[in-house]
Scaffold this motif. Structure first.
Motif, PDB file in Angstrom:
ATOM      1  N   LEU A 692      14.190 109.428  43.156  1.00 11.06           N
ATOM      2  CA  LEU A 692      13.082 108.495  43.344  1.00 11.06           C
ATOM      3  C   LEU A 692      12.177 108.455  42.123  1.00 11.06           C
ATOM      4  O   LEU A 692      11.717 107.391  41.693  1.00 11.06           O
ATOM      5  CB  LEU A 692      12.274 108.903  44.578  1.00 11.06           C
ATOM      6  CG  LEU A 692      12.740 108.360  45.927  1.00 11.06           C
ATOM      7  CD1 LEU A 692      11.878 108.929  47.038  1.00 11.06           C
ATOM      8  CD2 LEU A 692      12.696 106.850  45.954  1.00 11.06           C
ATOM      9  N   ALA A 693      11.888 109.621  41.544  1.00 10.30           N
ATOM     10  CA  ALA A 693      11.030 109.666  40.362  1.00 10.30           C
ATOM     11  C   ALA A 693      11.653 108.909  39.198  1.00 10.30           C
ATOM     12  O   ALA A 693      10.968 108.221  38.434  1.00 10.30           O
ATOM     13  CB  ALA A 693      10.752 111.120  39.965  1.00 10.30           C
ATOM     14  N   GLU A 694      12.984 109.018  39.065  1.00 11.51           N
ATOM     15  CA  GLU A 694      13.658 108.289  37.985  1.00 11.51           C
ATOM     16  C   GLU A 694      13.627 106.786  38.233  1.00 11.51           C
ATOM     17  O   GLU A 694      13.420 105.988  37.310  1.00 11.51           O
ATOM     18  CB  GLU A 694      15.097 108.775  37.847  1.00 11.51           C
ATOM     19  CG  GLU A 694      15.934 107.940  36.879  1.00 11.51           C
ATOM     20  CD  GLU A 694      15.336 107.879  35.496  1.00 11.51           C
ATOM     21  OE1 GLU A 694      15.610 106.907  34.782  1.00 11.51           O
ATOM     22  OE2 GLU A 694      14.579 108.789  35.135  1.00 11.51           O
ATOM     23  N   LEU A 695      13.826 106.374  39.470  1.00 16.51           N
ATOM     24  CA  LEU A 695      13.728 104.952  39.777  1.00 16.51           C
ATOM     25  C   LEU A 695      12.326 104.440  39.487  1.00 16.51           C
ATOM     26  O   LEU A 695      12.145 103.327  38.972  1.00 16.51           O
ATOM     27  CB  LEU A 695      14.089 104.713  41.246  1.00 16.51           C
ATOM     28  CG  LEU A 695      15.561 104.903  41.641  1.00 16.51           C
ATOM     29  CD1 LEU A 695      15.729 104.771  43.145  1.00 16.51           C
ATOM     30  CD2 LEU A 695      16.444 103.909  40.920  1.00 16.51           C
ATOM     31  N   ALA A 696      11.314 105.249  39.813  1.00 13.55           N
ATOM     32  CA  ALA A 696       9.937 104.840  39.533  1.00 13.55           C
ATOM     33  C   ALA A 696       9.705 104.695  38.038  1.00 13.55           C
ATOM     34  O   ALA A 696       9.078 103.739  37.577  1.00 13.55           O
ATOM     35  CB  ALA A 696       8.969 105.865  40.133  1.00 13.55           C
ATOM     36  N   ARG A 697      10.196 105.642  37.255  1.00 13.41           N
ATOM     37  CA  ARG A 697      10.002 105.558  35.811  1.00 13.41           C
ATOM     38  C   ARG A 697      10.722 104.351  35.219  1.00 13.41           C
ATOM     39  O   ARG A 697      10.187 103.649  34.358  1.00 13.41           O
ATOM     40  CB  ARG A 697      10.510 106.829  35.141  1.00 13.41           C
ATOM     41  CG  ARG A 697      10.123 106.932  33.666  1.00 13.41           C
ATOM     42  CD  ARG A 697      11.044 107.879  32.926  1.00 13.41           C
ATOM     43  NE  ARG A 697      12.390 107.351  32.864  1.00 13.41           N
ATOM     44  CZ  ARG A 697      12.797 106.470  31.948  1.00 13.41           C
ATOM     45  NH1 ARG A 697      11.972 106.026  31.046  1.00 13.41           N
ATOM     46  NH2 ARG A 697      14.046 106.029  31.949  1.00 13.41           N
ATOM     47  N   SER A 698      11.941 104.081  35.696  1.00 14.03           N
ATOM     48  CA  SER A 698      12.692 102.950  35.164  1.00 14.03           C
ATOM     49  C   SER A 698      12.048 101.625  35.513  1.00 14.03           C
ATOM     50  O   SER A 698      12.243 100.632  34.815  1.00 14.03           O
ATOM     51  CB  SER A 698      14.130 102.980  35.695  1.00 14.03           C
ATOM     52  OG  SER A 698      14.146 102.789  37.099  1.00 14.03           O
ATOM     53  N   LEU A 699      11.248 101.610  36.593  1.00 15.51           N
ATOM     54  CA  LEU A 699      10.551 100.389  36.986  1.00 15.51           C
ATOM     55  C   LEU A 699       9.139 100.314  36.426  1.00 15.51           C
ATOM     56  O   LEU A 699       8.405  99.371  36.726  1.00 15.51           O
ATOM     57  CB  LEU A 699      10.492 100.297  38.521  1.00 15.51           C
ATOM     58  CG  LEU A 699      11.841 100.075  39.225  1.00 15.51           C
ATOM     59  CD1 LEU A 699      11.709 100.336  40.715  1.00 15.51           C
ATOM     60  CD2 LEU A 699      12.365  98.666  38.967  1.00 15.51           C
ATOM     61  N   GLY A 700       8.743 101.323  35.627  1.00 15.94           N
ATOM     62  CA  GLY A 700       7.416 101.303  35.027  1.00 15.94           C
ATOM     63  C   GLY A 700       6.305 101.727  35.960  1.00 15.94           C
ATOM     64  O   GLY A 700       5.140 101.396  35.731  1.00 15.94           O
ATOM     65  N   VAL A 701       6.612 102.504  37.003  1.00 19.22           N
ATOM     66  CA  VAL A 701       5.594 102.953  37.947  1.00 19.22           C
ATOM     67  C   VAL A 701       4.968 104.236  37.418  1.00 19.22           C
ATOM     68  O   VAL A 701       5.678 105.219  37.177  1.00 19.22           O
ATOM     69  CB  VAL A 701       6.204 103.202  39.339  1.00 19.22           C
ATOM     70  CG1 VAL A 701       5.137 103.706  40.313  1.00 19.22           C
ATOM     71  CG2 VAL A 701       6.844 101.933  39.865  1.00 19.22           C
ATOM     72  N   PRO A 702       3.637 104.285  37.188  1.00 17.68           N
ATOM     73  CA  PRO A 702       3.010 105.525  36.693  1.00 17.68           C
ATOM     74  C   PRO A 702       3.045 106.607  37.762  1.00 17.68           C
ATOM     75  O   PRO A 702       2.820 106.344  38.950  1.00 17.68           O
ATOM     76  CB  PRO A 702       1.568 105.090  36.378  1.00 17.68           C
ATOM     77  CG  PRO A 702       1.334 103.896  37.231  1.00 17.68           C
ATOM     78  CD  PRO A 702       2.657 103.196  37.355  1.00 17.68           C
TER      79      PRO A 702
END
Length: 877
Positions: A692-702
């Motif tokens: 989940l953290a990687e998906l957030a980073r790839s989507l630009g979520v801080p």
């Protein structure tokens, strides 16, 4: 700004012309300035938007006004002398004195467009010396200029009439500068005594003293100066308020976090980070990664990164210089939102004189009027900065290990991965991090950004960034030829539509084509800039170099992700090659298969990407499409798909083809910012939370703080809705788990993701009794639909597969029916494994094209090795 001036700062009280009207700057906070017109109407603007606005210019102040006399309360002689200096300082800064005519042009030696600030200061010192000025050196002009920029005319007024004469006031400025430099540059952390200072001054000025130009200073004068300088520099130690302003002193320091890195070629080692930290605010102006060695190399590119806000570096050279003239609608946009701080260093502080490249950095700083000095880690101000550096390194290491852990058997991060993550962390996390080290008791601002905005507001002025042209001049440089596929630099290819004029302008008769100047940031290799015919810098991003259906690039924690785009884009521009796309068996028409005009290289590329239409793969793609459609229209729970089976059965191929089909079925191509499909590949010991953290980073979520798994799922859900993502493909899913994650807990979390995240999850995993895929597939209550892929049996389906492949071959002398006749041989060599069969046939066709035989034979297919060579010997037993 009409080619006249890029100001070093904007201050309250400055008169500017903006939008055809005159304004006064009445407030400054961070990068935001308030402009007030003659009617009292206020307008707010970002500093960068103001600088790039058409027609913007800083108006020269009016000299000799009565309010200045009242403000300073000085005698006529002192004020007139200050106003006299002001006219000369304005000429150094702007190229024109205060009494210049409206259409006047800068005199030779003072044009900011042709001469650096240091050169203009030297020219003014020589001019004043020629007209009879005594004791006027370039350093004197620099001090006057710095005082004027910080305090206005008040900084130029001689205040000796109302106070006791300061020590050293009657000495020659060269002696004063020498004493100041010796006292403020301690050796081994200790300040020299007055006798040693006097001896060092005599050594440095031996020439002028020997020629009679200077008199040797007395012991008492040197002692008074040393005492006064020591008292002034030690004042912060006694607990007095900090006198530092934003950018007054920027410290360079290194840390070595415990992070393993690799160079991509099998070599492993430690990692170091070079930080440039503003002492007053603790803002990190830039941070760069280097291989673990005592000290990294410093140079002009490092200084250029400090002098430009981080949110603008990626496009700074491409922005038109203000002296090029633009139309009303051509000013670059600086949108609202969080803005990176704007800091220009006045002095660089280092703890060692052994930094590689320091001489070049000193020269570059000298041209910008930046002082470089050495200090010791035992100095109080340096100790505080070192503590902040240690805290920053600790927070970044925790961030790295929390959201991108590496298993003990993996090779670690690459330096480029860490640099990309570090840039993002410096911009998004550190400015808002609590830093109690820098917060004194009366300071309520415990974050670097809070202190920055407070100090800028109190000082009532803000610096301006380095002009785009000067920024580009300080980057690494080379010359390259723009070829049909772009620019090749350091093993990478860079290309963009903006380079088309450079491609078409190549001289046909010149050997190798026309050489074009290229600039790049050595710490960020994701883009380069090429100088066009009009002198403007054109940006060219790096071209992904993996020839696959999905353009996968290595990202955070070794996960491979790619936004998949359908091959339905518009036709390329004339002279531009089409974007590469994997060719499937269905794409091969009889006309293409029999075309003799295709080159060997094109046919090799075709066969290297040849996909096998195995029935199991086609069935898996249909199951994925059905799940996407059902989840899109379902009002209840969502379901995912689990592809499981032995290695080489087509799981990854099914994922890639499903992504392509998913995008081809979309009603229209994805718009900017949309990512219909995301593909990730998991390293060992990856927990669902890390996914989940990687998906957030790839989507630009801080990811600030420590969000729970539920919080992460909520943030990712919102980001996926904004990106219109409806398909998430997870390869190597058997690596899901990690410390503290049992199989049951992992399976429960995957169920939760299927329900919570508004997208269809498709997992591909190896099938073995001790792996997660087996337990998931054996539990009927799970939300994942198991789809098994296995080796093919030697039956009619196997023979039909060989016939379909043979029809797609592009070999000039290959007789039809050869593969069917060799069906048993191929099955014996591959065991019905699609992956082994694909490799064998691809390698054989490439060999047949290279050696000119243009056909597949039993001997060739028997002698070539296949992956998993132990399989064949085991089958023969």
């Amino acid at each position: 700004m009409e080619g006249r001036l890029w100001p070093d700062r904007l201050a309250v009280g400055d008169q500017v012309r903006w939008g055809g009207a005159a304004y006064t700057i009445t407030a400054v906070r961070g990068r935001q300035v308030t402009l007030t017109d003659e009617c009292g109407h206020e307008h707010e603007s970002d500093v960068l938007a103001l600088l790039f606005s058409p027609g913007f210019v800083v108006l020269p102040p009016v000299a000799g006004t009565d309010h200045r006399r009242a403000a300073h309360g000085s005698g006529d002689a002192s004020l007139e002398r200050a106003l006299w200096w002001e006219s000369h300082i304005l000429e150094v800064l702007t190229g024109l004195p205060s009494d210049a005519a409206p259409n006047a042009r800068p005199r030779p030696g003072y044009d900011p467009a042709c001469h650096s600030l240091a050169e203009r200061e030297k020219a003014k010192a020589e001019e004043l010396t020629e007209i009879g000025g005594t004791g006027v050196s370039a350093r004197t002009v620099r001090r006057k200029r710095q005082r004027y920029q910080a305090q206005g005319v008040a900084g130029l007024v001689d205040g000796r009439a109302g106070r006791r004469e300061a020590p050293g006031a009657r000495l020659d400025p060269r002696i004063v500068e020498a004493v100041r430099d010796i006292v403020l540059t301690p050796v081994a952390g200790r300040r020299p005594g007055s006798e040693r200072v006097r001896a060092e001054v005599a050594r440095r000025l031996a020439g002028p003293i020997g020629r009679g130009e200077l008199s040797a200073p007395s012991r008492s004068a040197i002692h008074r100066m040393c005492t006064e300088l020591t008292r002034q520099t030690s004042a912060p130690e006694a607990g007095s308020d900090r006198a530092s302003q934003v950018g007054e002193r920027v410290h360079l320091g290194t840390v070595h976090p415990p992070v393993p890195v690799h160079d991509g070629h099998g070599s492993h080692g430690g990692l170091g980070i070079l930080f440039a930290v503003d002492e007053a605010t603790r803002l990190i102006l830039t941070a760069v990664v280097f291989a673990a060695r005592p000290l990294p190399s410093v140079g002009p590119a490092l200084l250029a990164r400090m002098c430009v806000p981080q949110d603008q570096r990626h496009r700074w050279p491409s922005l038109d210089s203000p002296d090029r003239g633009r139309g009303a609608g051509d000013a670059p946009g600086f949108g609202p939102g969080e803005r990176a701080p704007l800091v220009r260093p006045s002095a660089l502080v280092l703890d060692s004189a052994a930094w590689p490249g320091l001489a070049v950095l000193r020269d570059c700083c000298g041209r910008l009027g930046i002082h470089v000095r050495q200090t010791s880690r035992t100095q109080p101000e340096r100790r505080d900065v070192e503590r902040s550096l240690a805290r920053a390194a600790s927070l970044f290491t925790d961030h790295l290990l929390t959201f991108a852990p590496r298993g003990p058997g993996t090779s670690g991060w690459s330096a480029e991965e860490v640099q990309e993550l570090l840039d993002d962390w410096v911009a998004r996390v550190w400015p808002y991090a609590d830093d109690p080290v820098a917060a004194s008791p009366p300071d309520v601002h415990r974050t670097p950004m809070g202190r920055y905005e407070s100090l800028v507001s109190d000082a009532q002025w803000t610096p301006t960034p380095l002009p785009p042209q000067e920024f580009a001049e300080r980057l690494d440089a080379a010359t390259r030829v723009v070829g049909p596929t772009g620019v090749h630099l350091a093993g990478r290819t860079y290309d963009a539509p903006a380079l088309d004029p450079l491609r078409s302008s190549r001289s046909a008769g010149a050997m190798g084509g026309q050489q074009v100047p290229v600039r790049w940031d050595p710490y960020d290799l994701r883009r380069v800039w090429l100088q066009g015919s009009e002198g403007r810098w054109l940006e060219a991003p790096v071209v992904p170099g993996v020839p696959s259906t999905l353009r996968e690039s290595l990202g955070h924690a070794g996960l491979q992700q790619a936004a998949v785009y359908a091959g339905r884009s518009a036709s390329p521009a004339p002279g531009r090659p089409a974007s590469p796309r994997a060719v499937t068996v269905e794409d091969a028409t009889p006309a293409e298969a029999g075309s003799a005009a295709r080159t060997d290289s094109a046919r090799i590329a075709y066969h290297a990407q040849l996909l096998l239409p195995a029935p199991a793969i086609a069935s898996a793609i249909r199951r994925i499409e059905e799940a996407v459609l059902l989840n899109h229209t379902s009002l209840g729970s969502r379901h995912g798909v689990l592809l499981h089976g032995p290695p080489g059965t087509g799981k990854t191929t099914a994922l890639r083809q499903a992504a392509v089909q998913h995008l081809r079925r979309a009603p229209q191509p994805p718009a900017a910012g949309q990512r219909p499909a995301i593909h990730v590949r998991l390293p060992p010991a990856t927990s669902p939370r890390q996914l989940l953290a990687e998906l957030a980073r790839s989507l630009g979520v801080p990811l600030r703080g420590g969000p729970t798994t539920s919080d992460l799922a909520h943030r990712v859900s919102l980001a996926l809705r904004e990106a219109r993502t409806s398909l998430i493909l997870v390869d190597e899913a058997h690596h899901l788990g990690g410390s503290g994650w049992t199989r049951t807990r992992t399976a429960d979390t995957l169920d939760f993701l299927c329900d919570r995240v508004p997208a269809t999850f498709v997992y591909a995993a190896l099938d073995a009794p001790d792996l997660l895929a087996s337990s998931l597939a054996s539990l009927p209550h799970r939300r994942l639909l198991p789809v098994a892929l296995a080796n093919l049996p030697e039956d009619e389906a196997w023979t039909q597969l060989l016939n379909d492949i043979e029809q797609a071959l592009q070999l000039n002398a290959h007789p039809p029916g050869t593969l069917s006749a060799l069906s048993h041989t191929l099955y014996r060599r591959t065991g019905g494994n699609v992956g082994r069969l694909a490799y064998l046939l691809r390698a054989a066709t490439v060999r047949a094209i290279q050696d000119g035989t243009e056909k597949l034979t039993g001997g060739l297919l028997s002698e070539l090795p296949v992956p998993g060579s132990g399989f064949e010997s085991h089958a023969q037993r």
